[in-house]
Every structure is written in structure tokens, then in C-alpha cells.
Design a protein around this motif. Structure first.
Motif, PDB file in Angstrom:
ATOM      1  N   ALA A   1       6.666   9.046  -4.056  1.00 32.50           N
ATOM      2  CA  ALA A   1       5.879   7.910  -3.572  1.00 32.50           C
ATOM      3  C   ALA A   1       6.550   7.295  -2.354  1.00 32.50           C
ATOM      4  O   ALA A   1       7.781   7.251  -2.261  1.00 32.50           O
ATOM      5  N   GLU A   2       5.727   6.810  -1.408  1.00 31.90           N
ATOM      6  CA  GLU A   2       6.249   6.159  -0.216  1.00 31.90           C
ATOM      7  C   GLU A   2       5.349   5.002   0.176  1.00 31.90           C
ATOM      8  O   GLU A   2       4.130   5.058  -0.008  1.00 31.90           O
ATOM      9  N   PRO A   3       5.922   3.914   0.719  1.00 29.04           N
ATOM     10  CA  PRO A   3       5.099   2.799   1.186  1.00 29.04           C
ATOM     11  C   PRO A   3       4.450   3.129   2.522  1.00 29.04           C
ATOM     12  O   PRO A   3       4.998   3.880   3.324  1.00 29.04           O
ATOM     13  N   LEU A   4       3.271   2.548   2.767  1.00 27.11           N
ATOM     14  CA  LEU A   4       2.556   2.718   4.027  1.00 27.11           C
ATOM     15  C   LEU A   4       2.445   1.369   4.722  1.00 27.11           C
ATOM     16  O   LEU A   4       2.550   0.316   4.092  1.00 27.11           O
ATOM     17  N   THR A   5       2.221   1.400   6.019  1.00 26.66           N
ATOM     18  CA  THR A   5       2.049   0.169   6.777  1.00 26.66           C
ATOM     19  C   THR A   5       0.767  -0.528   6.330  1.00 26.66           C
ATOM     20  O   THR A   5      -0.305   0.074   6.293  1.00 26.66           O
ATOM     21  N   CYS A   6       0.892  -1.795   5.984  1.00 22.25           N
ATOM     22  CA  CYS A   6      -0.266  -2.554   5.511  1.00 22.25           C
ATOM     23  C   CYS A   6      -0.057  -4.028   5.837  1.00 22.25           C
ATOM     24  O   CYS A   6       1.017  -4.573   5.592  1.00 22.25           O
ATOM     25  N   PRO A   7      -1.072  -4.703   6.407  1.00 22.19           N
ATOM     26  CA  PRO A   7      -0.897  -6.107   6.811  1.00 22.19           C
ATOM     27  C   PRO A   7      -1.070  -7.101   5.670  1.00 22.19           C
ATOM     28  O   PRO A   7      -0.899  -8.292   5.879  1.00 22.19           O
ATOM     29  N   PHE A   8      -1.420  -6.634   4.480  1.00 22.41           N
ATOM     30  CA  PHE A   8      -1.734  -7.565   3.402  1.00 22.41           C
ATOM     31  C   PHE A   8      -0.571  -7.681   2.426  1.00 22.41           C
ATOM     32  O   PHE A   8       0.095  -6.701   2.121  1.00 22.41           O
ATOM     33  N   ALA A   9      -0.338  -8.869   1.915  1.00 26.97           N
ATOM     34  CA  ALA A   9       0.737  -9.089   0.955  1.00 26.97           C
ATOM     35  C   ALA A   9       0.225  -9.707  -0.341  1.00 26.97           C
ATOM     36  O   ALA A   9       1.006 -10.005  -1.229  1.00 26.97           O
TER      37      ALA A   9
ATOM     38  N   LEU B   1       0.859  -1.174   0.000  1.00 29.03           N
ATOM     39  CA  LEU B   1       0.000   0.000   0.000  1.00 29.03           C
ATOM     40  C   LEU B   1       0.903   1.233   0.000  1.00 29.03           C
ATOM     41  O   LEU B   1       1.810   1.347   0.832  1.00 29.03           O
ATOM     42  N   CYS B   2       0.677   2.149  -0.940  1.00 33.30           N
ATOM     43  CA  CYS B   2       1.569   3.292  -1.115  1.00 33.30           C
ATOM     44  C   CYS B   2       0.777   4.590  -1.240  1.00 33.30           C
ATOM     45  O   CYS B   2      -0.410   4.580  -1.563  1.00 33.30           O
ATOM     46  N   ARG B   3       1.463   5.689  -0.976  1.00 35.39           N
ATOM     47  CA  ARG B   3       0.878   7.020  -1.159  1.00 35.39           C
ATOM     48  C   ARG B   3       1.818   7.846  -2.031  1.00 35.39           C
ATOM     49  O   ARG B   3       3.027   7.862  -1.812  1.00 35.39           O
ATOM     50  N   TYR B   4       1.238   8.538  -3.018  1.00 33.32           N
ATOM     51  CA  TYR B   4       2.013   9.406  -3.900  1.00 33.32           C
ATOM     52  C   TYR B   4       1.609  10.850  -3.634  1.00 33.32           C
ATOM     53  O   TYR B   4       0.435  11.211  -3.755  1.00 33.32           O
ATOM     54  N   ASP B   5       2.564  11.676  -3.235  1.00 33.44           N
ATOM     55  CA  ASP B   5       2.341  13.096  -3.020  1.00 33.44           C
ATOM     56  C   ASP B   5       2.492  13.804  -4.359  1.00 33.44           C
ATOM     57  O   ASP B   5       3.581  13.841  -4.927  1.00 33.44           O
ATOM     58  N   ILE B   6       1.393  14.333  -4.892  1.00 33.97           N
ATOM     59  CA  ILE B   6       1.414  14.916  -6.235  1.00 33.97           C
ATOM     60  C   ILE B   6       2.284  16.169  -6.278  1.00 33.97           C
ATOM     61  O   ILE B   6       3.045  16.369  -7.234  1.00 33.97           O
TER      62      ILE B   6
END
Length: 265
Positions: A246-254, A236-241
Motif C-alpha cells: 500500500a502507498e499514499p497518493l496525493t490528495c487535497p482532502f483531510a 487517499l491510498c492505493r494497494y497493489d494486489i
């Protein structure tokens, strides 16, 4: 199948049956039979059963010779089916009676009036200089945002790092361009809006309605492999326009996933 706002769209393939399912309340609405090959969810409005907004799916005819666009009308409780020579596929968009689909071969965007069933516009893609990114593969999404249609290109592949992902964003301008023809206009901000993209589709929300989310951002799911022979994992990632970062976020799913806007209605 998703994203679907309040609902998850369930598909029972052996009997070609679609349902809307709210995983929080357990509410389930079974939709009428629909014979469609390779169905993909395009759009579900907020609470379609109460608001009367359609459920929109795309796919192909049984012989795969034509594309099919299917709109479930909650008031009439039936599907309206539109057939087109172009292929309907992932990452298309629907808004206010218009369906937006990209042609694979040309990159043109067709705008189809779902009432008259006519193609009302054919919009060429942005120039190559506005859409390239160092040769990295691009995946194109058409997303509705605040009444506008955006063309969002994610430049990514499974072997690059999250920090190397990049987006190009264009807004569809139906009123201007040379000779008054519709065109794509490059934009560098979406204000307080947020885009959510999964592997197949995308939608938008305003950060004013959801605390904890950052506006002018794209939340997306990225697949990544350390090696071409390794099975990919999802992040799960977030991109700052504004910062183009882009940076990864904490996420329990793979193993991937999709978005849902939870509701207790």
C-alpha cells in the motif's frame, strides 16, 4: 451518501427524503418518501433513471427490531421494502436481484433473493488462517466485480502506517465446495479491474475504460492518527494486489470523502 456512479445520493433527514443529484449537470431527481432509520447506500446502478436499475438502501425499522432493505424501482416510481431479522449495515452488496449481507455475530454471509424475499444461501466465512493478519483489526466489504461477489477484508487501524495496511480477498463460489455448498475462494488477482473503497462502501471499474488508473489495485481512504488522542486525518491510498503493498497518493482532502464516477449526462 455514496458511492453512486453518476449521482450523489442526498438525504434530507427531517423529512426522510432521498434525491439523486448530479453535481456536474445539476440534475436532481427526488425519490418518494421512505421511513427508514439509519439509512445506508448499498448500490446505485449506472444512470438508474434511464436504465431502470434500482437504487438500493439498507437500514432499520423505526423500532430498530428488524433490518430493512429498500429498493427504489424507477419504472414503477416506488420503493419495495424487505424486512429481515438480521441487521443490514455498511459494506453490503447487491447484484442481479440478490442482496449479500454479513452476519455480525457469526461472520456468515446471507444471500437474499429480493424478488421472492427468501434467504437462498448462508455461506460460512473463510477459515481463520485465510483471513488473519497479525492481529490487526479487519473491516469487511462485500463488493460486486464483473458478475462476482468479493469478500474484501481491509486489515487496518488508525494508528498503523499506510505501508502496514493489508487486504485479503475471496470470491464467492456458489457452485462448488464440499457437498456442492457455496464457499469463499481466496484469490490473488482481480486482473484489469479496480476496487474503490470508502469508509462505508465499495464498487469496481475496469482500468481499460479509465486511463491513469492501475489495474489489479484497490484505491481506498485510510484514517490515521499519530496518537490515540489526536483527531484522525484521511489519506487517499492505493494497494497493489500483486505486490501486496500500500502507498499514499496525493490528495487535497483531510476530512474524508467518497467516490463518484462523473458524467455529463
Amino acid at each position: 451518501m455514496g458511492p453512486a456512479h453518476d449521482y450523489i445520493v442526498l438525504y434530507n433527514a427531517p423529512i426522510c427524503q432521498f434525491s439523486l443529484f448530479n453535481p456536474l449537470t445539476g440534475r436532481k431527481v427526488v425519490l418518494p418518501f421512505l421511513d427508514i432509520a439509519g439509512p445506508q447506500l448499498v448500490w446505485v446502478g449506472p444512470d438508474p433513471i434511464e436504465s431502470g436499475e434500482p437504487v438500493v438502501l439498507s437500514g432499520n425499522s423505526a423500532d430498530f427490531k428488524t433490518g430493512i432493505l429498500a429498493l427504489y424501482q424507477p419504472v414503477e416510481k416506488k420503493w419495495v421494502v424487505i424486512e429481515e431479522s438480521c441487521s443490514f449495515h455498511l459494506r453490503d452488496a447487491y447484484f442481479n436481484g440478490m442482496y449479500y449481507v454479513n452476519e455480525d455475530e457469526t461472520g456468515d454471509t446471507k444471500v437474499i433473493n429480493t424478488v421472492t424475499r427468501k434467504v437462498v444461501h448462508v455461506v460460512p466465512p473463510p477459515s481463520e488462517g485465510e483471513n488473519g493478519c497479525d492481529g490487526i483489526t479487519g473491516v469487511t466489504y462485500l463488493v460486486q466485480l464483473g458478475g462476482d461477489i468479493l469478500r474484501v477484508v481491509l486489515h487496518d487501524n488508525e494508528l498503523i502506517e499506510v505501508a502496514d495496511c493489508h487486504f485479503h480477498i475471496h470470491r464467492l463460489d456458489l457452485r462448488s465446495g464440499s457437498g456442492g455448498n457455496p464457499r469463499w475462494v481466496k484469490i490473488s488477482s482481480i486482473g484489469d479491474q479496480i476496487l474503490f473503497l470508502d469508509e462505508d462502501n465499495g464498487f469496481s471499474l475496469s482500468c481499460r475504460n479509465f486511463s491513469g488508473f492501475r489495474g489489479n489495485s484497490i484505491y481506498f481512504i485510510k484514517w490515521h492518527s499519530q496518537d490515540i488522542y489526536d483527531p484522525p486525518l484521511s489519506f487517499l491510498c492505493r494497494y497493489d494486489i500483486e505486490e501486496a503493498r500500500a502507498e499514499p497518493l496525493t490528495c487535497p482532502f483531510a476530512k474524508g470523502g467518497t467516490w463518484i464516477v462523473p458524467s455529463l449526462r
